[in-house]
Design a protein around this motif. Structure first.
Motif, PDB file in Angstrom:
ATOM      1  N   PRO A  33      -0.119  -1.838  -9.379  1.00  0.00           N
ATOM      2  CA  PRO A  33       0.901  -0.792  -9.197  1.00  0.00           C
ATOM      3  C   PRO A  33       1.007  -0.328  -7.756  1.00  0.00           C
ATOM      4  CG  PRO A  33      -0.429  -0.324 -11.121  1.00  0.00           C
ATOM      5  CD  PRO A  33      -1.082  -1.477 -10.426  1.00  0.00           C
ATOM      6  N   TYR A  34      -0.119  -0.240  -7.061  1.00  0.00           N
ATOM      7  CA  TYR A  34      -0.062   0.175  -5.652  1.00  0.00           C
ATOM      8  C   TYR A  34       0.673  -0.857  -4.811  1.00  0.00           C
ATOM      9  CZ  TYR A  34      -3.447   3.732  -6.838  1.00  0.00           C
ATOM     10  OH  TYR A  34      -4.055   4.806  -7.409  1.00  0.00           O
ATOM     11  N   ALA A  35       0.385  -2.125  -5.097  1.00  0.00           N
ATOM     12  CA  ALA A  35       1.053  -3.183  -4.346  1.00  0.00           C
ATOM     13  C   ALA A  35       2.561  -3.085  -4.528  1.00  0.00           C
ATOM     14  CB  ALA A  35       0.541  -4.547  -4.801  1.00  0.00           C
ATOM     15  N   ILE A  36       2.983  -2.801  -5.758  1.00  0.00           N
ATOM     16  CA  ILE A  36       4.425  -2.703  -6.005  1.00  0.00           C
ATOM     17  C   ILE A  36       5.006  -1.506  -5.255  1.00  0.00           C
ATOM     18  CG2 ILE A  36       6.153  -2.253  -7.772  1.00  0.00           C
ATOM     19  CD1 ILE A  36       4.478  -3.921  -9.664  1.00  0.00           C
ATOM     20  N   VAL A  37       4.306  -0.394  -5.319  1.00  0.00           N
ATOM     21  CA  VAL A  37       4.798   0.808  -4.634  1.00  0.00           C
ATOM     22  C   VAL A  37       4.961   0.544  -3.144  1.00  0.00           C
ATOM     23  CG1 VAL A  37       4.156   3.133  -3.928  1.00  0.00           C
ATOM     24  CG2 VAL A  37       3.901   2.446  -6.288  1.00  0.00           C
ATOM     25  N   PHE A  38       4.023  -0.211  -2.574  1.00  0.00           N
ATOM     26  CA  PHE A  38       4.081  -0.499  -1.145  1.00  0.00           C
ATOM     27  C   PHE A  38       5.179  -1.512  -0.835  1.00  0.00           C
ATOM     28  CE2 PHE A  38       2.534  -2.261   2.866  1.00  0.00           C
ATOM     29  CZ  PHE A  38       2.274  -1.093   3.538  1.00  0.00           C
ATOM     30  N   THR A  39       5.450  -2.400  -1.802  1.00  0.00           N
ATOM     31  CA  THR A  39       6.453  -3.440  -1.591  1.00  0.00           C
ATOM     32  C   THR A  39       7.868  -2.886  -1.530  1.00  0.00           C
ATOM     33  OG1 THR A  39       5.080  -5.010  -2.793  1.00  0.00           O
ATOM     34  CG2 THR A  39       7.392  -5.562  -2.569  1.00  0.00           C
TER      35      THR A  39
END
Lengths: 317, 364
Positions: free
Chosen positions: A10-16
């Motif tokens: 989820p963090y990776a998506i938020v950063f993406t």
């Protein structure tokens, strides 16, 4: 390993997402033939206007849900207007587009802090609350996919993904998209076919501005919560993603997700035993080095728009 | 119109826009500029500080301008400066030599460090045609993170985690006679590095075969190749030298103006170098003059902020606006030409043609 992946996804998506929307905007600009290196500045403007509008309105209306949406809209509109500076310089005045974009970055970086200091004194603008992560009903119960994609997601993530699909459709399936791409590939042929090249390029740059503004505001309203005068160079990363993604919507999706995932891994590596053995410096520089290598690999078969960066001169043949 | 008039007009408009900005935010522009200029030039000490502030700008501006003459846009001066400064600091902290030798070695290390950092984008550009704007940005962040971890790992400061150990006095560019001359300013030998670099680059660009070849590549890559110039070698060499000059900026900054290297920040001078080069029309002397001008703004803003309520970022805003006007100077030129034509249409249209020719020469 699986649980860690589940946790960081989820963090990776938020950063993406901010990277994705910004790079997607730049796609419109470059496909129309204008290099936009001012993405970073446009994101800063979006973040600033978003923070300004939302903080003022939250003081007035408290935590009403629509305040954030007004902030997003204001950010997109402000950055679209700001991008006109770049459009005017590079389309009407045939200025060097890279220099003009650099000027955009410098003006945005300096002017927003100057104004913010006049407003708050410290130069930072806090918002009291941003978007809250939620679990998608039903879909989040799907095994594997549910955990990776549908838990702890933000509404803005879905907004941006919808914009991605719409953009891909517009660029490849509508007359407008065909014309826009023609202006970036062969503007003289486009003009001969009756397309107003300059107007199309204006549209391309302004979409880029609006999307970059959204990107800046999304950073503010999801994970940062504060305008600080910069976006940590994400605008440049978005530009790299555009090239890494070979000027294609889904290539950009892959490239930005690569950056998002790699950055998240580097950020959390110290608390994950399997990753803690790798020196953090390696993880941090990994995405940049990979981009350099990718640029070398793609150099033979670059899909860059043919006329990108060239001022359009109607009389030149 | 020649380049210096264009630059002066850009400066004028930038200052006017800055005045407007101050007025709109409820400050007095006249007072603002008064204190800004006083802050930069009021006393010998302040003049010395201005020269010191301008030093890294001279060098990064020179770096960007040099690459630009070969048709390369070196947006990575920040990373080259950081890495050059890092190499110099590393040498200063770990080598024990007589002062003159140590300083020479540090300057050399700074040059080589910056040059190597720019060499990679140079090779990628020459061999694989990778656009230098993107590759130098990648190199910027690579330098940022490398320094971010290596400094605390090997050269950690006594009290702060975020900066290196203080350089010993013999590894710094300070000279007491110079500070005394400017009544206690932190001006240092770095300024002379800047001046020498300007002279060397001016000579290199204007008087040598190498400079001629590099400029030829910048004007037209293909015709340069046709004329037998080794284009790829020129590109790599130009980036190498440009990076080295940016590395010297790192030496001047981290071993002269400051005494330790901070992590977690890309030096802003790297990006300001683009502005300096543009305003200086990519000519060494122009770079020097515009860097000194920016030096006044940057070094005077603290005093202005102390005497008025105006935020110090007004200096950055003015510089940024100047750059936008410099980039769009063609607008002024067009208006100027139109005005000229209207003025001389009926009686002397022949003079008009002559004017056009002269302009052409000026531009070249």
């Amino acid at each position: 390993m699986w649980t860690t992946l589940e946790q960081i996804f989820p963090y990776a998506i938020v950063f993406t997402i901010p990277l994705l929307i910004t790079a997607l905007g730049a796609l419109f600009s470059e496909r129309s033939g204008v290099v936009n290196i001012g993405l970073d500045g446009l994101m800063i403007v979006g973040s600033f206007i978003g923070a300004f509008v939302v903080s003022k309105m939250q003081a007035q209306f408290g935590g009403s849900w629509w305040v954030l949406w007004v902030g997003l809209l204001a950010a997109a509109a402000a950055s679209a207007l700001f991008s006109l500076l770049h459009a005017f310089a590079s389309i009407n005045l045939s200025a060097n587009q890279i220099i003009s974009g650099t000027a955009i970055n410098m003006i945005a970086g300096a002017l927003t802090i100057f104004l913010a200091r006049n407003i708050t004194g410290s130069g930072n603008i806090r918002i009291t609350s941003g978007f809250r992560p939620f679990d998608f009903p039903i879909l989040s119960d799907i095994p594997i996919i549910g955990d990776l994609f549908f838990t702890n997601t933000y509404i803005t993530t879905w907004l941006v993904l919808i914009l991605l699909l719409v953009s891909a459709f517009i660029l490849y399936k509508t007359p407008f998209g065909l014309r826009l791409r023609a202006c970036g590939e062969h503007p003289h042929a486009a003009e001969a076919a009756g397309i107003r090249v300059r107007a199309m390029r204006y549209v391309g740059v302004m979409i880029s501005g609006a999307f970059a503004g959204l990107g800046g505001a999304v950073i503010l309203m999801t994970y940062s919560g504060e305008f600080t005068g910069n976006v940590a160079g994400l605008g440049f990363l978005a530009l790299a993603s555009l090239i890494f993604g070979q000027w294609k919507p889904f290539g950009i999706l892959a490239a930005t997700f690569f950056f998002g995932f790699a950055s998240t891994v580097a950020n959390v590596s110290q608390v994950i035993p399997q990753l803690a053995v790798i020196p953090p410096v390696i993880l941090k520089i990994f995405p940049y080095v990979v981009t350099l290598i990718a640029l070398v690999i793609f150099s033979k078969s670059s899909n860059a728009p043919k006329a990108v960066g060239e001022p359009f001169d109607s009389g030149k043949r | 119109m020649n380049n210096s008039i264009k630059s002066l007009l850009a400066v004028l408009f930038g200052l006017l826009a800055g005045a407007l900005l101050m007025a709109v935010t409820g400050h007095n522009p006249v007072e603002g500029y008064k204190f800004l200029i006083q802050g930069g030039l009021k006393s010998p000490e302040r003049i010395g500080n201005t020269l010191a502030t301008a030093t890294p700008l001279i060098l990064t501006g020179l770096s960007v301008a040099f690459a630009f003459r070969t048709g390369l846009f070196n947006i990575g001066a920040a990373g080259q400066m950081l890495f050059g400064g890092f190499c110099a600091t590393a040498v200063g902290l770990s080598v024990d030599l007589p002062r003159a030798l140590l300083l020479t070695l540090m300057v050399l290390a700074g040059f080589i460090g910056g040059a190597l950092w720019a060499l990679i984008p140079g090779i990628l550009k020459a061999r694989y045609n990778v656009h230098e704007v993107v590759s130098t940005i990648m190199m910027n962040w690579t330098a940022y993170w490398t320094v971010y971890y290596v400094i605390p790992g090997y050269f950690k400061g006594e009290s702060l985690e975020t900066e290196s150990r203080q350089l010993p006095p013999e590894a710094m560019l300070h000279a007491s006679w110079l500070s005394d001359m400017f009544q206690g300013s932190y001006i240092n030998l770095g300024f002379f590095i800047g001046v020498v670099a300007v002279l060397v680059v001016a000579f290199l660009i204007n008087k040598t075969t190498l400079g001629y070849e590099l400029k030829a590549v910048g004007f037209n890559r293909h015709s340069a190749e046709y004329a037998g110039i080794a284009v790829k070698r020129s590109i790599v060499l130009s980036m190498f030298i440009a990076g080295g000059i940016a590395g010297l900026a790192g030496v001047a900054q981290y071993a002269g103006n400051a005494s330790s290297l901070q992590i977690g920040v890309l030096p802003s001078q790297g990006f300001d170098g683009i502005a300096v080069a543009l305003l200086g029309a990519n000519a060494p002397l122009g770079v020097m003059v515009s860097a000194l001008f920016f030096g006044v703004l940057y070094s005077g803003r603290g005093f202005m902020n102390a005497m008025t309520e105006i935020p110090p970022e007004i200096a950055d805003s003015i510089i940024a606006i100047i750059i936008y006007f410099a980039a769009t100077s063609i607008l002024i030129e067009r208006l100027f030409r139109k005005w000229k034509v209207r003025k001389s249409r009926a009686p002397h249209s022949a003079a008009n043609k002559k004017q056009g020719e002269r302009e052409h020469v000026d531009n070249a």
